[in-house]
Design an enzyme around this catalytic site. Sequence first.
Site, short mmCIF file in Angstrom:
data_model
loop_
_atom_site.label_atom_id
_atom_site.label_comp_id
_atom_site.label_asym_id
_atom_site.label_seq_id
_atom_site.Cartn_x
_atom_site.Cartn_y
_atom_site.Cartn_z
N SER A 103 0.71 -1.23 0.21
CA SER A 103 0.18 -0.19 -0.07
C SER A 103 0.90 1.24 0.01
O SER A 103 1.75 1.63 -0.82
CB SER A 103 -0.93 -0.03 1.31
N ASP A 255 -2.37 6.27 -3.56
CA ASP A 255 -1.27 5.42 -2.78
C ASP A 255 -0.98 4.32 -3.67
O ASP A 255 -1.26 4.47 -4.90
CB ASP A 255 -1.79 5.05 -1.42
N ASP A 257 -1.21 1.28 -4.09
CA ASP A 257 -2.05 0.08 -4.59
C ASP A 257 -3.22 0.91 -5.00
O ASP A 257 -4.25 -0.07 -5.49
CB ASP A 257 -2.24 -0.98 -3.70
N ASP A 259 -5.99 2.21 -3.49
CA ASP A 259 -7.32 1.72 -2.99
C ASP A 259 -7.86 3.08 -2.31
O ASP A 259 -9.07 3.00 -1.62
CB ASP A 259 -7.28 0.60 -2.28
#
Length: 463
Positions: A103, A255, A257, A259
């Site tokens: 992340s 960010d 990843d 999400d």
Amino acid sequence: MKKLFGTDGMRGEAGRFPLDVETIRTTGRSLARQLIEKATGAQPRIIVGRDTRESGFWIEEALIEGAREAGAVCESAGVITTPGVAFLTRTLKASAGIVISASHNPYRDNGIKIFTNTERKLDETTERRIEKDIYEATEKRSTGELSTSQAQAQARQSGGEIAGDADLRARYLDYLTDEVSANLRLDDLKLVVDCANGAATDYAPAVFERLGAQVIAINNRPDGRNINLDCGSLHLEHLQRCVVKEKADLGVAFDGDADRSLFVDRRGETVDGDATLWVLAGALAERNMLAGNTIVATVMSNIGLELAVKSRGWNLLRADVGDKYVLEKLIETNASLGGEQSGHIIFPRESLAGDGIRTALHLLRRVRETNHALHELVEGFVSYPQVLVNVRVKEKRPFDEVPSVRQAAQKTEEQLGGRGRLLLRYSGTESLARVMIEGEKKDEINRLANDLAGIIRGELGEA
């Protein structure tokens, strides 16, 4: 046995336990065996994706190798967002989806998140069984029952980076532009998109451009080591400057990843997850789609959101920190919108996984349908000053069991009245007590927080 899976999967420094090659391979084998057991012997299908970290490809190889050894069919989507893997797992009715990402963490870290085909994170019972298999395999290696060293295993990772299935990536991109963005056009809008040198790089700019926006992409040249490096949702300064310089309508930052997403209005002011919830709740309410007139946030969400929500006659429910807990509260209450201050927003009627690109599309739809700039849409929401003081403690006794702390906390809340908020909690990973206070006056809440922290230090602090 120490837990390896946290609220967001298994995470750590790549190459070190539990993200060494042999442990990752064991994880793949264990997951596949349990999927076979749950499906009474049927061969499981696993979708795998990763972000742009340099360790991602060898972690992916080890996972796939272990899962295939145990009898699973694995398909790689290559570099793709976390919600992209969740989407593919659900729509392809796969047995599980695995995301290799840490992340917003630096590139040296990595992690393993596992989704079911409902887009929910793996259940804790299965996680505990995987952990049990990992510790048993580790014990066997330490006693010589398994002879393959990490160095030998690492040496076999020489096949090069897995490209992944382009059709899988295209399927997700089409979903964002055709379904999530149905009837949405962004012509004449100028957007600055900070890709965080991460998984959003090949997706976010493409989505917005397909919809007609003029896109200026920044931090969109990942090299394996620059993911989240002074960019993305944790570092908005570059995006703020760029939006103002380019006279853009707004900016969006993801960010690693993708999400989560945070925004910058045309004046260069930040719009966090709390403000985003406020704007999106208004959109749902107008369509009579804000179920129960309720929004789910977390204990860290600003009191400004709570007061703004109350002014509309809506309800704010608070969950523990973590999208996992927000989702649990959404399902429990049948609410239709929830999220975190960090920009992780969930629309459970559409998906159980937070998706930063989806959040941006919904916000842009609101900009389009109201013909208002982003700074106009957030009117009615005022973020109160917040102060956080950490106290290192020798033990984590419940605060209510320490009379002086309990009394001081009660007195602090009385002084804040209904225009401020106190949150006392312990860190989940460190020996720290956290004193968080929000209120109208920064000087006052600083004094109150430090006074309370001093009492906690005197009662529970390290000698």
